[in-house]
Write an enzyme that holds these catalytic residues in place. Structure first.
Site, mmCIF file in Angstrom:
data_model
loop_
_atom_site.group_PDB
_atom_site.id
_atom_site.type_symbol
_atom_site.label_atom_id
_atom_site.label_comp_id
_atom_site.label_asym_id
_atom_site.label_seq_id
_atom_site.Cartn_x
_atom_site.Cartn_y
_atom_site.Cartn_z
ATOM 1 N N SER A 1 8.219 7.511 -8.449
ATOM 2 C CA SER A 1 7.445 8.755 -8.510
ATOM 3 C C SER A 1 7.517 9.312 -9.934
ATOM 4 O O SER A 1 8.598 9.400 -10.517
ATOM 5 C CB SER A 1 8.050 9.769 -7.529
ATOM 6 O OG SER A 1 7.376 10.998 -7.639
ATOM 7 N N GLY A 2 6.387 9.639 -10.483
ATOM 8 C CA GLY A 2 6.349 10.193 -11.837
ATOM 9 C C GLY A 2 6.310 9.151 -12.944
ATOM 10 O O GLY A 2 6.269 9.502 -14.129
ATOM 11 N N ALA A 3 6.298 7.875 -12.566
ATOM 12 C CA ALA A 3 6.277 6.826 -13.596
ATOM 13 C C ALA A 3 4.936 6.781 -14.329
ATOM 14 O O ALA A 3 4.862 6.367 -15.495
ATOM 15 C CB ALA A 3 6.580 5.469 -12.978
ATOM 16 N N GLY A 4 3.857 7.205 -13.630
ATOM 17 C CA GLY A 4 2.539 7.210 -14.262
ATOM 18 C C GLY A 4 1.475 6.425 -13.507
ATOM 19 O O GLY A 4 0.390 6.173 -14.042
ATOM 20 N N THR B 1 -0.531 7.218 -10.950
ATOM 21 C CA THR B 1 -1.795 7.941 -10.730
ATOM 22 C C THR B 1 -2.541 8.119 -12.048
ATOM 23 O O THR B 1 -3.756 7.903 -12.120
ATOM 24 C CB THR B 1 -1.501 9.307 -10.081
ATOM 25 O OG1 THR B 1 -0.854 9.076 -8.820
ATOM 26 C CG2 THR B 1 -2.773 10.100 -9.836
ATOM 27 N N SER C 1 5.499 1.889 -3.322
ATOM 28 C CA SER C 1 5.742 0.535 -2.767
ATOM 29 C C SER C 1 7.082 -0.041 -3.234
ATOM 30 O O SER C 1 7.110 -0.995 -4.000
ATOM 31 C CB SER C 1 4.584 -0.424 -3.054
ATOM 32 O OG SER C 1 3.735 -0.039 -4.091
ATOM 33 N N GLY D 1 5.773 1.640 -8.699
ATOM 34 C CA GLY D 1 6.758 2.241 -9.605
ATOM 35 C C GLY D 1 7.266 3.548 -9.024
ATOM 36 O O GLY D 1 6.743 4.048 -8.016
#
Ligand code: ADP
Length: 189
Positions: free
Chosen positions: A17-20, A22, A89, A15
């Site tokens: 960056s910042g989608a969640g 991690t 990815s 997803g």
């Protein structure tokens, strides 16, 4: 019945960056550990400081990064680990390559951590979208670099609609359904 959780598997969160990825990935990892599995987290940001140090964000370098993560995930999967990957990815073909690589060793569960560019930019937890929109950084996924949406993800966690806990529950339910995670014991009391 033999435990179906003896073999390794990989949960691959993709997803923007910042989608969640991690946030959800670490919570899933903690829950899998709580249920007795051997867990390894491969976080894209951290991988880029070690295994993929020196790689940039061209299509070729992104593919090399993802293929390296996929290779490590496949080796860990082979040895019984529950591997949690959190990496943008962005390219569909590359995701399919690493899926095939991992599936030689065990199940591959793709989780599309889905949030719009607008929502990720609003969160902008790392301050990167502001820089990307200002042109201070380039080749930024979702701004001036593509994100190819998955059509074969086992789980779609829409983080605009769901809280992090709800996304984690969705992933855990799929892992339970596939027989990869033991069902949680009810809390005592
Ligand atoms: P990624 O790994 O995809 O770059 P992170 O997990 O690092 O994303 O960052 C996502 C940020 O968005 C975190 O600061 C998290 O607290 C926040 N956030 C806000 N709402 C949600 C939600 N519903 N699901 C997941 N993260 C959320």
């Amino acid at each position: 019945m033999a435990s179906s959780t003896e073999g390794g598997f990989t949960v691959w969160l993709t997803g923007l960056s910042g989608a969640g990825k991690t946030t959800i990935g670490h919570a899933v990892a903690a829950e899998l550990e709580r249920r007795g599995l051997h867990v390894e987290v491969l976080d894209g940001d951290i991988v880029r400081t070690h295994l993929s140090k020196g790689l940039g964000y061209s299509h070729e370098d992104r593919d090399t990064n993802i293929e390296r993560i996929g290779w490590v995930a496949s080796r860990l999967t082979r040895h019984g680990a529950a591997v949690v990957v959190a990496a943008i990815s962005p390219y569909d073909a590359t995701r399919k390559t690493v899926r095939a690589l991992v599936e030689e060793q065990g199940p591959f569960v793709e989780v599309w951590v889905k949030a719009s560019v607008e929502e990720c930019a609003r969160r902008d937890a790392k301050g990167l979208y502001a820089k990307a929109f200002a042109g201070e950084i380039t080749q930024f996924t979702g701004v001036d670099d593509p994100y190819e949406e998955p059509d074969d993800a086992e789980v779609v966690a829409d983080t605009v609609a769901l809280t992090p806990d709800e996304s984690v529950a969705l992933v855990m339910a799929e892992l339970e359904r596939l027989g990869l995670a033991p069902v949680a014991e009810p809390a005592a009391g």
